[in-house]
Design a protein around this motif. Structure first.
Motif, PDB file in Angstrom:
ATOM      1  N   SER A   1      31.295  76.754  11.296  1.00  0.00           N
ATOM      2  CA  SER A   1      32.069  75.551  11.582  1.00  0.00           C
ATOM      3  C   SER A   1      32.980  75.762  12.783  1.00  0.00           C
ATOM      4  O   SER A   1      33.008  74.944  13.707  1.00  0.00           O
ATOM      5  N   GLN A   2      33.719  76.864  12.775  1.00  0.00           N
ATOM      6  CA  GLN A   2      34.667  77.121  13.861  1.00  0.00           C
ATOM      7  C   GLN A   2      33.950  77.328  15.194  1.00  0.00           C
ATOM      8  O   GLN A   2      34.460  76.931  16.251  1.00  0.00           O
ATOM      9  N   GLY A   3      32.764  77.923  15.167  1.00  0.00           N
ATOM     10  CA  GLY A   3      32.011  78.170  16.390  1.00  0.00           C
ATOM     11  C   GLY A   3      31.327  76.934  16.940  1.00  0.00           C
ATOM     12  O   GLY A   3      30.695  77.001  18.008  1.00  0.00           O
ATOM     13  N   ARG A   4      31.423  75.813  16.224  1.00  0.00           N
ATOM     14  CA  ARG A   4      30.839  74.542  16.662  1.00  0.00           C
ATOM     15  C   ARG A   4      29.350  74.688  17.001  1.00  0.00           C
ATOM     16  O   ARG A   4      28.886  74.317  18.080  1.00  0.00           O
ATOM     17  N   VAL A   5      28.617  75.239  16.035  1.00  0.00           N
ATOM     18  CA  VAL A   5      27.158  75.232  16.144  1.00  0.00           C
ATOM     19  C   VAL A   5      26.683  73.801  16.361  1.00  0.00           C
ATOM     20  O   VAL A   5      25.746  73.533  17.124  1.00  0.00           O
ATOM     21  N   PHE A   6      27.335  72.867  15.678  1.00  0.00           N
ATOM     22  CA  PHE A   6      27.186  71.440  15.939  1.00  0.00           C
ATOM     23  C   PHE A   6      28.502  70.972  16.557  1.00  0.00           C
ATOM     24  O   PHE A   6      29.576  71.354  16.084  1.00  0.00           O
ATOM     25  N   PRO A   7      28.461  70.143  17.582  1.00  0.00           N
ATOM     26  CA  PRO A   7      29.709  69.766  18.274  1.00  0.00           C
ATOM     27  C   PRO A   7      30.719  69.044  17.403  1.00  0.00           C
ATOM     28  O   PRO A   7      31.917  69.082  17.676  1.00  0.00           O
ATOM     29  N   GLY A   8      30.255  68.416  16.322  1.00  0.00           N
ATOM     30  CA  GLY A   8      31.176  67.707  15.434  1.00  0.00           C
ATOM     31  C   GLY A   8      31.667  68.548  14.276  1.00  0.00           C
ATOM     32  O   GLY A   8      32.195  68.012  13.311  1.00  0.00           O
ATOM     33  N   GLY A   9      31.528  69.866  14.375  1.00  0.00           N
ATOM     34  CA  GLY A   9      31.884  70.729  13.253  1.00  0.00           C
ATOM     35  C   GLY A   9      30.702  70.865  12.319  1.00  0.00           C
ATOM     36  O   GLY A   9      29.548  70.832  12.750  1.00  0.00           O
ATOM     37  N   CYS A  10      30.953  71.010  11.025  1.00  0.00           N
ATOM     38  CA  CYS A  10      29.838  71.099  10.086  1.00  0.00           C
ATOM     39  C   CYS A  10      29.063  69.781  10.095  1.00  0.00           C
ATOM     40  O   CYS A  10      29.627  68.712   9.825  1.00  0.00           O
ATOM     41  N   PHE A  11      27.780  69.856  10.393  1.00  0.00           N
ATOM     42  CA  PHE A  11      26.936  68.656  10.442  1.00  0.00           C
ATOM     43  C   PHE A  11      27.047  67.848   9.157  1.00  0.00           C
ATOM     44  O   PHE A  11      27.204  66.626   9.176  1.00  0.00           O
ATOM     45  N   PHE A  12      26.992  68.536   8.019  1.00  0.00           N
ATOM     46  CA  PHE A  12      26.863  67.835   6.754  1.00  0.00           C
ATOM     47  C   PHE A  12      28.165  67.208   6.281  1.00  0.00           C
ATOM     48  O   PHE A  12      28.150  66.186   5.604  1.00  0.00           O
ATOM     49  N   SER A  13      29.289  67.781   6.638  1.00  0.00           N
ATOM     50  CA  SER A  13      30.559  67.219   6.187  1.00  0.00           C
ATOM     51  C   SER A  13      30.711  65.772   6.621  1.00  0.00           C
ATOM     52  O   SER A  13      31.164  64.915   5.854  1.00  0.00           O
ATOM     53  N   GLY A  14      30.329  65.480   7.849  1.00  0.00           N
ATOM     54  CA  GLY A  14      30.448  64.112   8.356  1.00  0.00           C
ATOM     55  C   GLY A  14      29.445  63.160   7.752  1.00  0.00           C
ATOM     56  O   GLY A  14      29.792  62.044   7.334  1.00  0.00           O
ATOM     57  N   VAL A  15      28.190  63.577   7.681  1.00  0.00           N
ATOM     58  CA  VAL A  15      27.160  62.650   7.201  1.00  0.00           C
ATOM     59  C   VAL A  15      27.219  62.457   5.689  1.00  0.00           C
ATOM     60  O   VAL A  15      26.779  61.431   5.174  1.00  0.00           O
ATOM     61  N   PHE A  16      27.769  63.436   4.945  1.00  0.00           N
ATOM     62  CA  PHE A  16      27.983  63.202   3.516  1.00  0.00           C
ATOM     63  C   PHE A  16      28.900  61.991   3.314  1.00  0.00           C
ATOM     64  O   PHE A  16      28.630  61.114   2.492  1.00  0.00           O
ATOM     65  N   ALA A  17      29.995  61.962   4.057  1.00  0.00           N
ATOM     66  CA  ALA A  17      30.940  60.848   3.928  1.00  0.00           C
ATOM     67  C   ALA A  17      30.307  59.526   4.355  1.00  0.00           C
ATOM     68  O   ALA A  17      30.604  58.478   3.794  1.00  0.00           O
ATOM     69  N   GLU A  18      29.417  59.592   5.324  1.00  0.00           N
ATOM     70  CA  GLU A  18      28.772  58.390   5.839  1.00  0.00           C
ATOM     71  C   GLU A  18      27.848  57.744   4.802  1.00  0.00           C
ATOM     72  O   GLU A  18      27.729  56.519   4.739  1.00  0.00           O
ATOM     73  N   PHE A  19      27.204  58.572   3.982  1.00  0.00           N
ATOM     74  CA  PHE A  19      26.176  58.060   3.065  1.00  0.00           C
ATOM     75  C   PHE A  19      26.526  58.232   1.590  1.00  0.00           C
ATOM     76  O   PHE A  19      25.705  57.917   0.721  1.00  0.00           O
TER      77      PHE A  19
ATOM     78  N   GLU B   1      35.499  73.074   3.364  1.00  0.00           N
ATOM     79  CA  GLU B   1      35.378  71.705   3.866  1.00  0.00           C
ATOM     80  C   GLU B   1      36.714  71.188   4.389  1.00  0.00           C
ATOM     81  O   GLU B   1      36.765  70.457   5.384  1.00  0.00           O
ATOM     82  N   ALA B   2      37.805  71.572   3.724  1.00  0.00           N
ATOM     83  CA  ALA B   2      39.126  71.152   4.194  1.00  0.00           C
ATOM     84  C   ALA B   2      39.432  71.754   5.558  1.00  0.00           C
ATOM     85  O   ALA B   2      40.002  71.087   6.430  1.00  0.00           O
ATOM     86  N   ALA B   3      39.054  73.009   5.745  1.00  0.00           N
ATOM     87  CA  ALA B   3      39.280  73.658   7.047  1.00  0.00           C
ATOM     88  C   ALA B   3      38.498  72.949   8.140  1.00  0.00           C
ATOM     89  O   ALA B   3      39.014  72.694   9.239  1.00  0.00           O
ATOM     90  N   ASN B   4      37.250  72.601   7.851  1.00  0.00           N
ATOM     91  CA  ASN B   4      36.428  71.902   8.836  1.00  0.00           C
ATOM     92  C   ASN B   4      37.037  70.547   9.183  1.00  0.00           C
ATOM     93  O   ASN B   4      37.189  70.209  10.363  1.00  0.00           O
ATOM     94  N   ALA B   5      37.398  69.765   8.160  1.00  0.00           N
ATOM     95  CA  ALA B   5      37.929  68.419   8.397  1.00  0.00           C
ATOM     96  C   ALA B   5      39.232  68.476   9.187  1.00  0.00           C
ATOM     97  O   ALA B   5      39.436  67.697  10.130  1.00  0.00           O
ATOM     98  N   HIS B   6      40.118  69.389   8.844  1.00  0.00           N
ATOM     99  CA  HIS B   6      41.399  69.499   9.536  1.00  0.00           C
ATOM    100  C   HIS B   6      41.181  69.921  10.981  1.00  0.00           C
ATOM    101  O   HIS B   6      41.814  69.379  11.904  1.00  0.00           O
ATOM    102  N   SER B   7      40.295  70.872  11.189  1.00  0.00           N
ATOM    103  CA  SER B   7      40.050  71.362  12.543  1.00  0.00           C
ATOM    104  C   SER B   7      39.454  70.277  13.439  1.00  0.00           C
ATOM    105  O   SER B   7      39.849  70.123  14.593  1.00  0.00           O
ATOM    106  N   VAL B   8      38.486  69.538  12.908  1.00  0.00           N
ATOM    107  CA  VAL B   8      37.844  68.486  13.710  1.00  0.00           C
ATOM    108  C   VAL B   8      38.842  67.374  14.024  1.00  0.00           C
ATOM    109  O   VAL B   8      38.916  66.894  15.156  1.00  0.00           O
ATOM    110  N   LEU B   9      39.617  66.977  13.035  1.00  0.00           N
ATOM    111  CA  LEU B   9      40.551  65.870  13.228  1.00  0.00           C
ATOM    112  C   LEU B   9      41.689  66.243  14.171  1.00  0.00           C
ATOM    113  O   LEU B   9      42.056  65.465  15.062  1.00  0.00           O
ATOM    114  N   HIS B  10      42.239  67.434  13.986  1.00  0.00           N
ATOM    115  CA  HIS B  10      43.423  67.838  14.742  1.00  0.00           C
ATOM    116  C   HIS B  10      43.107  68.709  15.961  1.00  0.00           C
ATOM    117  O   HIS B  10      44.024  69.044  16.714  1.00  0.00           O
ATOM    118  N   ARG B  11      41.838  69.083  16.092  1.00  0.00           N
ATOM    119  CA  ARG B  11      41.444  69.998  17.175  1.00  0.00           C
ATOM    120  C   ARG B  11      42.316  71.258  17.160  1.00  0.00           C
ATOM    121  O   ARG B  11      42.871  71.679  18.164  1.00  0.00           O
TER     122      ARG B  11
END
Length: 222
Positions: free
Chosen positions: A111-129, A182-192
């Protein structure tokens, strides 16, 4: 030209088309996983992908057939990348509390290394669907279940190895560890801000040490 040579030529042409199609499919999916990690799976469309990659719309459509299949293929591609980045590096380690820690550390690094530019790929799309129904929702459920199941399996193995106490609830520990990540990913993406990863690492180590038969089994940040 003999019938045999004609057949061989035709087979070679088909093989060439298949390989070109496979290369195009890989190119498309590497692009779609990046888009979806930032904008969500609904941001994907055959027309958009064709335009951005300089491909024909008909060619992209021939590879996937529908937007839903493009989304499902994107999920599968992201899952393969996730497995290679997070699970493969630790899967052959001996069972124990340290293996659980290293699995979590691997996820946090992914997650921290931004393998996907939006952080963890699944964290975002889980919320979407999460509140929807259909094939995409079901594919995401299976993906999340597999990840939680992987953590739980390693926790169970650590308990069986005598490194976690006999009364350790593997499902509960897996849920708590996943929540920290997941909390670490969400906080990092939101707050950079990457400080949340260090907090999560400390939290994971503390939770595992609390369940350990001997805290020294969890080397963690030492």
């Amino acid at each position: 030209m003999s019938a045999q040579r004609t057949e061989e030529t035709g087979a070679g042409a088909r093989d060439g088309r298949v390989e070109r199609g496979n290369r195009t499919r890989r190119l498309v999916l590497r692009h779609t996983v990046d888009i979806a990690s930032v904008e969500g799976l609904e941001a994907l469309s055959v027309g958009r992908i064709a335009t951005e990659l300089g491909l024909s719309k008909s060619g992209v459509f021939a590879l996937f057939g529908s937007k839903e299949e493009l989304q499902l293929s994107t999920i599968r591609a992201a899952a393969r990348i996730f497995t290679d980045e997070v699970i493969v590096p630790v899967q052959d380690l001996p069972a124990g509390a340290d293996k659980v820690w290293r699995l979590c550390a691997s996820w946090l690094a992914y997650s921290q290394g931004r393998v996907f530019p939006g952080g963890c790929f699944f964290s975002g799309v889980f919320a979407e669907f999460d509140a929807r129904v259909g094939a995409v929702h079901d594919a995401l459920v299976r993906t999340q279940d597999a990840w939680l199941g992987q953590i739980e399996e390693y926790v169970q193995q650590a308990r069986e190895a005598g490194e976690l106490t006999p009364d350790t609830d593997a499902a509960q520990v897996a849920f708590e560890l996943a929540a920290l990540m997941e909390a670490a990913n969400a906080h990092s993406v939101l707050h950079r801000d990457t400080r949340a990863y260090e907090l999560a690492r400390k939290g994971v180590v503390a939770r595992l040490r609390a369940a350990a038969a001997d805290p020294s089994f969890v080397r963690g940040l030492d």
